[in-house]
Design a protein around this motif. Sequence first.
Motif, short mmCIF file in Angstrom:
data_model
loop_
_atom_site.label_atom_id
_atom_site.label_comp_id
_atom_site.label_asym_id
_atom_site.label_seq_id
_atom_site.Cartn_x
_atom_site.Cartn_y
_atom_site.Cartn_z
N ILE A 11 0.85 -1.20 0.00
CA ILE A 11 0.00 0.00 0.00
C ILE A 11 0.88 1.25 0.00
CG2 ILE A 11 -1.65 1.35 1.36
CD1 ILE A 11 -2.86 -1.33 2.29
N SER A 12 1.94 1.23 0.82
CA SER A 12 2.89 2.35 0.85
C SER A 12 3.55 2.52 -0.51
CB SER A 12 3.96 2.11 1.92
OG SER A 12 3.41 2.08 3.22
N LEU A 13 3.91 1.39 -1.13
CA LEU A 13 4.52 1.44 -2.46
C LEU A 13 3.55 2.07 -3.47
CD1 LEU A 13 6.69 0.65 -4.55
CD2 LEU A 13 5.57 -1.58 -4.72
N GLY A 14 2.29 1.67 -3.41
CA GLY A 14 1.30 2.20 -4.34
C GLY A 14 1.16 3.71 -4.23
N TYR A 15 1.07 4.22 -3.02
CA TYR A 15 0.95 5.67 -2.83
C TYR A 15 2.23 6.40 -3.23
CZ TYR A 15 -3.61 5.60 -0.55
OH TYR A 15 -4.95 5.47 -0.29
N HIS A 16 3.39 5.78 -2.95
CA HIS A 16 4.67 6.36 -3.33
C HIS A 16 4.76 6.49 -4.85
CE1 HIS A 16 8.79 7.48 -2.18
NE2 HIS A 16 9.20 6.86 -3.28
N LEU A 17 4.34 5.45 -5.56
CA LEU A 17 4.36 5.47 -7.01
C LEU A 17 3.32 6.43 -7.58
CD1 LEU A 17 4.70 1.64 -7.76
CD2 LEU A 17 6.46 3.38 -8.09
N LEU A 18 2.21 6.55 -6.90
CA LEU A 18 1.12 7.40 -7.38
C LEU A 18 1.58 8.84 -7.56
CD1 LEU A 18 -1.84 6.89 -8.10
CD2 LEU A 18 -2.47 7.62 -5.82
N HIS A 19 2.41 9.30 -6.64
CA HIS A 19 2.96 10.65 -6.76
C HIS A 19 4.28 10.64 -7.53
CE1 HIS A 19 4.31 14.69 -5.85
NE2 HIS A 19 5.44 14.18 -5.40
N GLY A 20 5.15 9.67 -7.23
CA GLY A 20 6.49 9.67 -7.78
C GLY A 20 6.55 9.53 -9.28
N ILE B 260 -1.53 7.05 -16.72
CA ILE B 260 -0.63 5.90 -16.83
C ILE B 260 0.02 5.63 -15.48
CG2 ILE B 260 1.52 5.05 -17.87
CD1 ILE B 260 0.78 6.62 -20.40
N GLY B 261 0.45 6.70 -14.81
CA GLY B 261 1.08 6.55 -13.50
C GLY B 261 0.14 5.95 -12.47
N ALA B 262 -1.12 6.40 -12.48
CA ALA B 262 -2.10 5.88 -11.53
C ALA B 262 -2.38 4.41 -11.79
CB ALA B 262 -3.39 6.69 -11.62
N ALA B 263 -2.54 4.05 -13.08
CA ALA B 263 -2.79 2.65 -13.45
C ALA B 263 -1.59 1.78 -13.06
CB ALA B 263 -3.06 2.55 -14.94
N TYR B 264 -0.39 2.28 -13.33
CA TYR B 264 0.83 1.54 -13.00
C TYR B 264 0.92 1.31 -11.49
CZ TYR B 264 5.79 0.65 -12.21
OH TYR B 264 6.97 0.10 -11.78
N ALA B 265 0.71 2.37 -10.71
CA ALA B 265 0.81 2.28 -9.25
C ALA B 265 -0.18 1.27 -8.69
CB ALA B 265 0.58 3.65 -8.62
N ILE B 266 -1.41 1.32 -9.18
CA ILE B 266 -2.46 0.43 -8.67
C ILE B 266 -2.19 -1.02 -9.05
CG2 ILE B 266 -4.91 -0.17 -8.86
CD1 ILE B 266 -5.45 2.86 -9.21
N ILE B 267 -1.82 -1.25 -10.32
CA ILE B 267 -1.59 -2.62 -10.79
C ILE B 267 -0.39 -3.25 -10.09
CG2 ILE B 267 -0.90 -4.01 -12.78
CD1 ILE B 267 -2.53 -2.05 -14.52
N ILE B 268 0.72 -2.52 -10.01
CA ILE B 268 1.93 -3.05 -9.37
C ILE B 268 1.67 -3.35 -7.89
CG2 ILE B 268 4.27 -2.47 -8.61
CD1 ILE B 268 4.21 -3.20 -11.50
N ALA B 269 1.08 -2.39 -7.18
CA ALA B 269 0.82 -2.58 -5.74
C ALA B 269 -0.16 -3.72 -5.51
CB ALA B 269 0.29 -1.28 -5.13
N ALA B 270 -1.21 -3.80 -6.35
CA ALA B 270 -2.22 -4.83 -6.18
C ALA B 270 -1.65 -6.22 -6.44
CB ALA B 270 -3.40 -4.57 -7.12
N LEU B 271 -0.82 -6.36 -7.48
CA LEU B 271 -0.22 -7.65 -7.79
C LEU B 271 0.73 -8.11 -6.68
CD1 LEU B 271 0.55 -7.53 -11.63
CD2 LEU B 271 -0.89 -9.19 -10.43
N PHE B 272 1.57 -7.19 -6.22
CA PHE B 272 2.50 -7.54 -5.14
C PHE B 272 1.74 -7.93 -3.88
CE2 PHE B 272 6.15 -5.17 -7.22
CZ PHE B 272 6.95 -6.29 -7.33
N ALA B 273 0.66 -7.22 -3.57
CA ALA B 273 -0.12 -7.53 -2.36
C ALA B 273 -0.89 -8.83 -2.51
CB ALA B 273 -1.09 -6.38 -2.06
N ALA B 274 -1.32 -9.14 -3.73
CA ALA B 274 -2.09 -10.36 -3.97
C ALA B 274 -1.26 -11.62 -3.76
CB ALA B 274 -2.67 -10.35 -5.38
#
Length: 222
Positions: A166-175, A197-211
Amino acid sequence: MAWLSKSLNSSLGKKLLMAITGLFLVSFLIVHCGLNATIFLNDGGVTFNAGAEFMAKNPIIRTMEIVLFGGLLLHILDGLRLWMDNKKKRPVAYAVIDGAANSKWYSRSMGLLGTLLLLFLIIHLKHFWYFSRLTDNLTEEHTLYNEMQAVFASPIVVVIYVLGCISLGYHLLHGFQSAFQSLGWNHPKYTPTIKCIGAAYAIIIAALFAAMPIALHFNLIH
């Protein structure tokens, strides 16, 4: 080389270095997430173990691993320098701060999110990189996939990993978007697309890692 040192130590230089190292790490996450996601093939970890073995023995990949650690270290140190610069510019906090009026909370909390990610990364490296690279525990009988199953059997570890993701997702969302802005690629015509693109990337990466830890913990894959 004095000009290079002066450039990198300027405010703009620090932001450019943060953007370049950040985008480099973003590209690594795609590879890392793609390899880890092969566990969802539900083939008992055969594909995952084959990919992990290739990554561990390929000399080019091993060399890039050193470059990756260097990029990560630069990103952390540069982030710390930028944080210290901001503290020096504002030694006394404002009496009233309405940050929400101008930016998202995660944009104002990159230092905190980065610190949480660093702690999470240390745990992650201990669990898997240290196990696979610096011990003799990795065998044909006990593969890296088996180690993932053992690690994620603990609900506490699963919670830590999900919070880290979740922290990674928010970090990517802005970064992600911020990196392009620092590089000067900020234009009314393209910025909305970059943000999407950044929002989609952040959500997909964070969701896959968490899953992954969730699926392994609840035996949704074998």
